[in-house]
Design a protein around this motif. Structure first.
Motif, short mmCIF file in Angstrom:
data_model
loop_
_atom_site.label_atom_id
_atom_site.label_comp_id
_atom_site.label_asym_id
_atom_site.label_seq_id
_atom_site.Cartn_x
_atom_site.Cartn_y
_atom_site.Cartn_z
N VAL A 1 0.84 -1.20 0.00
CA VAL A 1 0.00 0.00 0.00
C VAL A 1 0.87 1.25 0.00
CG1 VAL A 1 -1.82 1.26 1.21
CG2 VAL A 1 -1.77 -1.26 1.31
N ASN A 2 0.63 2.13 -0.95
CA ASN A 2 1.32 3.43 -0.96
C ASN A 2 0.46 4.46 -0.24
OD1 ASN A 2 3.73 2.66 -2.19
ND2 ASN A 2 2.86 2.85 -4.24
N TYR A 3 0.47 4.35 1.07
CA TYR A 3 -0.34 5.16 1.98
C TYR A 3 0.07 6.64 1.91
CZ TYR A 3 3.97 4.14 4.58
OH TYR A 3 5.28 3.99 4.94
N ARG A 4 -0.77 7.51 2.51
CA ARG A 4 -0.37 8.91 2.64
C ARG A 4 0.96 9.00 3.39
NH1 ARG A 4 -5.69 11.20 5.33
NH2 ARG A 4 -5.98 8.95 5.63
N GLY A 5 1.86 9.80 2.86
CA GLY A 5 3.24 9.83 3.33
C GLY A 5 4.18 9.27 2.30
N SER A 6 3.64 8.46 1.36
CA SER A 6 4.46 7.89 0.30
C SER A 6 4.82 8.96 -0.72
CB SER A 6 3.71 6.76 -0.40
OG SER A 6 3.33 5.74 0.50
N THR A 7 5.96 8.77 -1.37
CA THR A 7 6.36 9.64 -2.46
C THR A 7 5.73 9.15 -3.77
OG1 THR A 7 8.35 8.29 -2.71
CG2 THR A 7 8.53 10.29 -1.38
N HIS B 1 1.46 15.35 12.59
CA HIS B 1 0.82 15.33 13.90
C HIS B 1 0.07 14.02 14.22
CE1 HIS B 1 0.85 20.04 13.79
NE2 HIS B 1 2.05 19.49 13.79
N ARG B 2 -0.65 13.44 13.28
CA ARG B 2 -1.30 12.14 13.53
C ARG B 2 -0.46 11.03 12.89
NH1 ARG B 2 -5.78 11.09 11.21
NH2 ARG B 2 -6.45 9.58 12.78
N VAL B 3 0.79 11.04 13.22
CA VAL B 3 1.75 10.14 12.59
C VAL B 3 1.38 8.67 12.88
CG1 VAL B 3 4.17 9.45 12.56
CG2 VAL B 3 3.56 11.86 12.75
N GLY B 4 1.45 7.86 11.86
CA GLY B 4 1.13 6.45 12.00
C GLY B 4 -0.34 6.17 11.84
N LEU B 5 -1.17 6.94 12.49
CA LEU B 5 -2.61 6.72 12.45
C LEU B 5 -3.18 7.01 11.07
CD1 LEU B 5 -3.38 8.40 15.89
CD2 LEU B 5 -2.99 5.97 15.41
N ILE B 6 -2.64 8.03 10.40
CA ILE B 6 -3.09 8.37 9.05
C ILE B 6 -2.76 7.24 8.08
CG2 ILE B 6 -2.60 9.90 7.10
CD1 ILE B 6 -2.44 12.20 9.11
N GLU B 7 -1.54 6.74 8.12
CA GLU B 7 -1.15 5.65 7.22
C GLU B 7 -2.03 4.42 7.43
OE1 GLU B 7 0.78 7.66 9.20
OE2 GLU B 7 2.83 6.96 8.99
N LEU C 1 3.42 -2.70 14.33
CA LEU C 1 3.15 -2.74 15.77
C LEU C 1 2.04 -1.77 16.16
CD1 LEU C 1 6.73 -3.06 17.33
CD2 LEU C 1 5.10 -4.85 16.70
N LEU C 2 2.01 -0.61 15.54
CA LEU C 2 0.94 0.34 15.82
C LEU C 2 -0.40 -0.22 15.34
CD1 LEU C 2 0.45 3.20 16.99
CD2 LEU C 2 0.63 4.07 14.64
N GLY C 3 -0.38 -0.91 14.19
CA GLY C 3 -1.61 -1.45 13.63
C GLY C 3 -2.20 -2.58 14.44
N SER D 1 2.57 6.12 19.42
CA SER D 1 3.53 5.12 19.87
C SER D 1 2.89 3.75 20.02
CB SER D 1 4.12 5.53 21.23
OG SER D 1 5.02 4.53 21.69
N PRO D 2 3.44 2.70 19.40
CA PRO D 2 2.90 1.35 19.59
C PRO D 2 2.85 0.92 21.05
CG PRO D 2 4.39 1.38 17.72
CD PRO D 2 4.52 2.73 18.38
N LEU D 3 3.78 1.40 21.87
CA LEU D 3 3.79 1.01 23.28
C LEU D 3 2.51 1.41 23.99
CD1 LEU D 3 5.61 -0.31 25.45
CD2 LEU D 3 6.38 2.00 26.05
#
Length: 622
Positions: A415-421, A433-439, A474-476, A530-532
């Motif tokens: 998947v070329n999620y948002r954040g991909s070139t 700001h919503r890093v990881g969650l957007i992808e 890990l976040l997913g 953070s996945p933690l």
């Protein structure tokens, strides 16, 4: 599973997926500007990726480096007399430049007087001048100039990330990419003289209502020509322009092609080689500076992973597709370089299956995904193989890992999620700001398509990836616990706060840009990303592999996450290896993938036995 004993033909009995890793391959060869018959390339012929010298006039090849954990990134001096290579410790990316005569001889320190550091660009002049960029966790970024026989002289220092872009042809001007403005995702360019005094500044972040970046593509290869080829984002994508730092003149290049454009000079300075990337494929064009005419070069459908114009006007390029292994081709119509012989007697890597394009409506726009599937009818157990970066993208290029999963009966979705070139500036910059969650929102949209289309078995969905892809894995599995049956995370960010404090300084700057500050300044954003934070919600078994010397995703923060899994008694496995952010050793790469496949089959059952008991595993929502 049969292992190779190193004798001729020993690889014949190996499965295709292992042959793809073991097959000898070569990187795109670079050459010396004033000795174009002298070239360097990387190869895995010995089982470890190392640097090789190649004398085109005689055909002679020799291995330059020989280190337990491999070496890449060699640079030839313009006269072809010296090979520069970077010496770190077991993949930790921290070290010093060494050099060796082209035709062989002992290595020697190339930059005596400089302390070990992370590399941040290198430019070599034909008069023996070297411009060395480096960074340390405490000293920030520096640029040094070293003249023949003299000690290095510092001409630049700043606490923010910076690096050497290029040295002008006559060794009078230096282009430095920097992020002194604090936005690590969007560089500015400063051209300085050899003493460090500023000639001119180009900064598209100043006064801009949108975030815009610049990149150095190279000075004109002609004496007395002060033009710099610059990549810019002023029209919503990456494209080239010319900037003369001495006069301030900017020359737009109206190239009417969709997608992102990279560029390089032809050796005589009369034209540009344009690498055009669009919708996960790429092609090559020649752009004439005199009249702006554009001519497409004949390359097969797929991905060009690098290209260089030769003095005779031909272009050599590294090409592959998802189905066909990489090869170095010339626009003159021939194969440029055959790999050195390997120890297993394996020739070219076996083919894989082609990718299919899928476009899925997501919360931020249409999401592009690439799908490979095994023979037979679905639904298949499916691996969502998530790319790293995050500023990168998957393409129709050959990759041994997804091909191995297909061989084992799994469909693979990338998947070329948002954040991909490759999909415009707005798509790449959407992560703030919503890093990881957007992808993960984009990945979830493609997941729903994969189930509803009949491709994927909702009971056997694997979330997997390395680096940023490992982080998203890990976040997913923590934020989408009912969606995934298994998580496979390689060299991941697992505890974002600890990772920030332990990682190399350049990545700290990137994290501050993405999240809007430090963990102390925006603790709620670091916690949310953070996945933690979500480890107690994880239901899927988790497999983690980690490099003990990794400066990008350091081991301590991974151990924090693993400790929490252990306290819960949650099913997991951890594999630690003595290298950095991944491995350059073929056998190690095979071992890691073999462990991942075994972990998946142990917990999900083999793809050819879908009714195998998997009691206690999440069943998904599909």
């Amino acid at each position: 599973m049969t292992e190779s004993n190193g004798s001729p033909g020993a690889g014949a009995s190996l499965p295709d997926w292992e042959k793809r890793f073991r097959a000898p391959r070569v990187g795109l060869p670079g050459w010396a500007e004033y000795a174009p018959d002298r070239s360097l390339f990387t190869s895995n012929a010995t089982g470890t990726f190392e640097i090789y010298a190649w004398d085109r006039s005689t055909g002679q090849q020799r291995q330059v480096t020989d280190r337990p954990n491999g070496t890449t990134g060699g640079v030839l001096s313009p006269d072809g007399e010296w090979i520069w290579w970077f010496s770190d410790t077991d993949g930790d990316e921290f070290g010093s430049w060494m050099r060796q005569p082209f035709h062989g001889g002992p290595d020697e320190p190339a930059t005596p007087g400089l302390e070990p550091a992370y590399p941040a660009g290198l430019a070599l002049g034909r008069d023996g001048t070297a411009v060395i960029g480096s960074s340390t966790d405490k000293g920030g970024s520096t640029v040094h100039v070293m003249r023949p026989g003299a000690a290095p002289v510092e001409i630049y220092r700043h606490e923010q990330s910076a690096g050497v872009g290029d040295l002008s042809h006559d060794a009078t001007l230096i282009a430095i990419e920097h992020t002194e403005h604090g936005d690590a995702m969007h560089s500015a360019i400063r051209v300085v003289r050899m003493d460090g005094s500023t000639v001119a500044e180009l900064d598209d972040t100043r006064g801009a209502t949108e975030e815009l970046g610049l990149s150095v593509m190279g000075f004109a290869p002609v004496d007395g020509d002060s033009r710099l080829l610059v990549g810019h984002q002023r029209r919503g994508r990456w494209e080239p322009m010319l900037w003369d730092a001495l006069t301030g003149e900017e020359t737009p290049l109206p190239i009417d092609l969709p997608g992102d454009l990279d560029a390089d000079w032809y050796p005589d300075g009369s034209a540009l080689l344009i690498e055009h990337s669009f919708r996960a494929r790429s092609e090559l064009w020649r752009y004439e500076l005199a009249d702006g005419s554009l001519t497409r070069l004949d390359t097969p459908p797929g991905t060009v992973s690098g290209a260089l114009p030769r003095p005779d006007g031909t272009v050599e390029y590294l090409w592959s597709s998802a189905a066909k292994p990489p090869v170095i081709r010339s626009t003159a119509g021939h194969i440029v370089l055959d790999p050195p012989a390997g120890p297993d007697g394996i020739g070219q890597a076996p083919d894989s299956v082609p990718v299919e394009d899928v476009w899925v409506e997501g919360p931020g726009g249409k999401v592009h995904a690439l799908v490979q599937k095994p023979a037979g009818e679905g639904p298949f157990p499916t691996v969502f193989d998530i790319h790293g970066g995050p500023t990168w993208h998957d393409s129709d290029a050959f990759a041994a890992d997804p091909a191995a999963w297909v061989d084992h009966g799994f469909a693979v979705v990338r998947v070329n999620y948002r954040g991909s070139t490759g999909y415009g500036r707005a798509w790449t910059d959407a992560l703030k700001h919503r890093v990881g969650l957007i992808e993960l929102e984009d990945i979830a949209a493609v997941r729903e398509w994969a189930i509803s289309s009949g491709l994927a078995d909702p009971r056997r969905l694997v979330l997997a990836g390395g680096s940023w892809g490992g982080y998203l894995t890990l976040l997913g599995v923590g934020t989408q616990p009912d969606s995934w049956a298994l998580g496979l995370a390689a060299v991941p960010v697992a505890d974002y706060v600890t990772a920030y404090h332990d990682e190399m300084e350049a990545l700290k700057a990137l994290d501050r840009t993405l999240l809007g500050g430090t963990p102390e300044e925006v603790p709620e954003r670091f916690a949310a990303s953070s996945p933690l934070t979500y480890v107690d919600q994880v239901r899927a078994p988790v497999y983690i592999s980690a490099g003990m010397n990794d400066p990008r995703c350091p081991i301590r923060q991974i151990e924090n996450y693993v400790r929490r899994l252990e306290e819960r008694g949650h099913p997991h496995e951890v594999y630690r290896y003595d290298a950095g952010h991944g491995s350059l050793v073929v056998e190690e790469r095979i071992k890691q993938l073999r462990l991942e496949i075994a972990f998946a089959e142990r917990h999900l059952g083999r793809p050819d036995r879908p009714d195998q008991d998997r009691s206690g595993l999440p069943t998904g929502r599909g």
